[in-house]
Design a protein around this motif. Structure first.
Motif, short mmCIF file in Angstrom:
data_model
loop_
_atom_site.label_atom_id
_atom_site.label_comp_id
_atom_site.label_asym_id
_atom_site.label_seq_id
_atom_site.Cartn_x
_atom_site.Cartn_y
_atom_site.Cartn_z
N VAL A 1 33.36 96.76 8.13
CA VAL A 1 34.08 96.33 6.37
C VAL A 1 32.84 95.55 5.53
O VAL A 1 33.28 95.40 4.56
CB VAL A 1 35.15 94.77 7.70
CG1 VAL A 1 35.39 94.20 5.97
CG2 VAL A 1 36.41 95.69 7.63
N ILE A 2 31.79 94.45 6.12
CA ILE A 2 30.55 94.64 5.28
C ILE A 2 30.65 95.08 4.83
O ILE A 2 30.79 95.03 3.17
CB ILE A 2 29.84 93.67 6.64
CG1 ILE A 2 29.83 92.93 6.78
CG2 ILE A 2 28.73 93.33 5.57
CD1 ILE A 2 28.87 92.33 8.73
N THR A 3 30.29 96.77 4.99
CA THR A 3 30.36 97.62 4.41
C THR A 3 30.98 97.87 3.29
O THR A 3 30.81 98.02 1.47
CB THR A 3 29.17 99.06 4.88
OG1 THR A 3 28.54 99.10 5.47
CG2 THR A 3 29.24 99.40 4.13
N ALA A 4 32.40 97.84 3.77
CA ALA A 4 33.48 98.19 3.19
C ALA A 4 33.24 97.31 1.76
O ALA A 4 34.07 97.80 0.29
CB ALA A 4 34.38 98.25 3.16
N LEU A 5 33.14 96.17 2.48
CA LEU A 5 33.19 95.00 1.10
C LEU A 5 32.41 94.74 -0.02
O LEU A 5 32.62 94.48 -1.26
CB LEU A 5 33.71 93.70 1.48
CG LEU A 5 35.14 93.70 2.30
CD1 LEU A 5 35.16 91.85 3.21
CD2 LEU A 5 36.45 93.72 0.94
#
Ligand code: PMP
Ligand code: GLU
Length: 398
Positions: A282-286
């Motif tokens: 989710v770090i990458t997604a956001l």
């Protein structure tokens, strides 16, 4: 062996099962029996999670992210959430105000558990998302439903809010874009609600913005953007919808520190924190620009047009054009009291069951969302499925 059914708590015996998940389970069951069911019940994008997010999860596994994360989330994820709130919503939070949870659903559960005392009233503009009332009741709160109508685009007016407030009112919960109506509160409309709340400074607001990016009209407003509401608003968001990550189970809040720390405390006793691999992904997604997920929003927009066109061609379905999310919430009172193929339709639940049995299309009764005159149809399905489903519905009700 004797089954000790009476050993269950009153709490669970009094809890309704999630109607959305129950309908999805029923559709799965019928499919397993060989029935050709089209599932338009669940709010779940039919896209795959984008590759750049999957790659980040694979990398996290290879990098040996396998230990407990901090209870409220990795610092890098909290920082990505802080940057996202600033970038998309102009909201300023620090790390003490962020809590990452196992889906936005758990974020909501945490908030209820830490804010609600027995008997506290929580105002829910109807239609509201299916689990709000039950999550409030699990915390021994009292849901106070405020009925809205097609005429106000299913939005609560300031007058209605004022009329619903009592000395026992503790919170207001709403989603915008709204599941199930698709309505979006504009900045002006939120300001008008905030003006009412000025007179009641103890009321805490939960603003569920999980459909933020699935917006067809542009312009997303947050209650916390108003300086006078910031200290008593919890902004809930998550990645399930916009990033096609429902099963990854990551949601988060930006909140006043005292609420965020309380959520951290309860989560420390209940889950120890969200899944570590999913958090890394989710770090990458956001951190990605929102443009990376625009193709899904564009496709939802096409489907919205398709389903509205098809519904307008069936007598008895009265719709407003949803501004966001991926649901239509037609009023179906036309069918109530009628007998279709020998089956009497007494309410929206009967109608949803009728559609499941006669058209093999799964939808959800509006009763689950606090509105017994409507049904919810999800258009997070392929255009072919939508066409086939609506053809079947037309045939079943004509
Ligand atoms: N809020 C709303 C309005 C929703 O529709 C949903 C459904 N996913 C949730 C919260 C819960 O989201 P999650 O899957 O992240 O738990
Ligand atoms: N939020 C989705 C829905 O409303 C998923 C189901 C659920 O979490 O209850 O259909």
């Amino acid at each position: 062996m004797e089954t000790l059914t009476n050993q269950l708590s009153d709490r669970i015996n009094n809890l309704a099962a999630s109607a959305t998940l129950a309908m999805a389970a029923k559709a799965r069951e019928l499919r397993a029996e060989g029935k050709d069911i089209i599932g338009l019940s669940l709010g779940e994008p039919d896209f795959n999670t984008p590759d750049f997010i999957k790659d980040a999860a694979i990398q996290a596994i290879n990098d040996n992210y396998n230990a407990y994360s901090p209870v409220d989330g990795y610092v890098e994820l909290k920082d990505a959430i802080i940057t996202k709130f600033k970038r998309d919503n102009n909201l300023t939070y620090d790390r003490s105000q962020i809590v990452v949870s196992t889906g936005a659903k758990q974020s909501l559960y945490n908030i209820a558990q830490v804010c609600i005392n027995p008997g506290d009233e929580v105002i829910l503009p109807c239609p509201y998302w299916v689990s709000y009332a039950d999550i409030v009741q699990l915390a021994e709160g009292v849901p106070v439903e405020v009925q809205t109508s097609l005429e106000t685009n299913f939005k609560m007016t300031p007058e209605q809010l004022e009329a619903a407030i009592t000395p026992k009112t503790k919170m207001l919960w709403y989603s915008s874009p709204c599941n199930p109506s698709g309505s979006i509160y504009s900045e002006k409309e939120l300001r008008a609600l905030a003006d009412v709340l000025q007179k009641y400074p103890h009321i805490v607001v939960v603003s569920d913005e999980i459909y933020e990016h699935i917006n067809y009209v542009g312009g997303h407003a947050s209650m916390a953007q108003f300086e006078d509401m910031y200290d008593r608003t919890v902004t809930v968001n998550g990645v399930a919808k916009a990033f096609a990550m429902t099963g990854w189970r990551i949601g988060y809040i930006g909140a006043p520190s005292y609420i965020a720390r309380a959520c951290n405390k309860i989560q420390g006793q209940v889950t120890s924190g969200a899944n570590c691999i999913a958090q890394r992904a989710v770090i990458t997604a956001l951190e990605a620009p929102v443009s990376k997920i625009q193709y899904m929003v564009d496709e939802f927009k096409e489907r919205r047009k398709l389903i509205l066109d098809l519904l307008s061609d069936i007598e008895g379905f009265e719709c407003v054009e949803p501004e966001g999310a991926f649901y239509v919430f037609p009023n179906i009172t036309h069918f109530i009291g009628k007998t279709l193929n020998g089956k009497t339709i007494n309410n929206a639940s009967d109608f949803a069951i009728y559609l499941l049995e006669e058209a093999n299309v799964a939808t959800v009764t509006g009763e689950a969302f606090g509105n017994p005159n409507c049904i919810r149809i999800s258009y997070a399905a392929s255009q072919d499925q939508i066409k086939e489903a609506l053809a079947r519905i037309k045939k079943a009700v004509s």
